[in-house]
Design a protein around this motif. Structure first.
Motif, PDB file in Angstrom:
ATOM      1  N   HIS A 199      -6.204  11.252  17.081  1.00  0.00           N
ATOM      2  CA  HIS A 199      -4.979  11.877  17.589  1.00  0.00           C
ATOM      3  C   HIS A 199      -4.029  12.075  16.413  1.00  0.00           C
ATOM      4  O   HIS A 199      -3.406  13.102  16.269  1.00  0.00           O
ATOM      5  N   THR A 250      -4.141   6.612  15.367  1.00  0.00           N
ATOM      6  CA  THR A 250      -4.661   6.514  16.721  1.00  0.00           C
ATOM      7  C   THR A 250      -5.919   7.354  16.896  1.00  0.00           C
ATOM      8  O   THR A 250      -5.896   8.567  16.679  1.00  0.00           O
ATOM      9  N   SER A 295      -6.947   6.979  24.081  1.00  0.00           N
ATOM     10  CA  SER A 295      -6.958   6.123  22.891  1.00  0.00           C
ATOM     11  C   SER A 295      -7.619   4.799  23.260  1.00  0.00           C
ATOM     12  O   SER A 295      -7.812   4.493  24.448  1.00  0.00           O
ATOM     13  N   PHE A 325      -9.102   8.725  19.402  1.00  0.00           N
ATOM     14  CA  PHE A 325      -9.379   9.015  20.801  1.00  0.00           C
ATOM     15  C   PHE A 325     -10.886   8.964  21.004  1.00  0.00           C
ATOM     16  O   PHE A 325     -11.668   9.043  20.057  1.00  0.00           O
TER      17      PHE A 325
END
Length: 92
Positions: free
Chosen positions: A60, A64, A22, A66
């Motif tokens: 994600h 969040t 992340s 990635f």
């Protein structure tokens, strides 16, 4: 890769060494080496890497994102290391 800043190249290496990190994980990892990195520096540089095709960005979850190296990013690192080896070759 010559068009990237040193910080952007460093981000590529951090991303390459992690499994779909992340932004926060990248921030923590690179901050360990270069000192505190704020969001205002990190995310615009990550966006540049995504826009230039070196990094792919995914989610994600809803909050969040990635990051992972694209094929072009992997190739760029390999080519960069070959270039570096032409100039810096130490006998081990």
């Amino acid at each position: 890769m010559f068009e990237l800043t040193g910080f952007q190249r460093d981000l590529l290496y951090v991303i390459a060494g992690a499994d779909r990190p992340s932004g926060q994980q990248i921030k923590e990892s690179i901050s360990d080496d270069v000192g505190e990195v704020n969001h205002g520096r990190l995310y615009p540089n990550l966006d540049t890497l995504v826009e230039s095709g070196f990094v792919d960005k995914g989610q994600h979850d809803r909050r969040t994102n990635f990051y992972q190296l694209s094929e072009a990013g992997q190739e760029a690192i390999v080519e960069r290391r070959k270039w570096e080896d032409r100039y810096v070759a130490f006998d081990e």
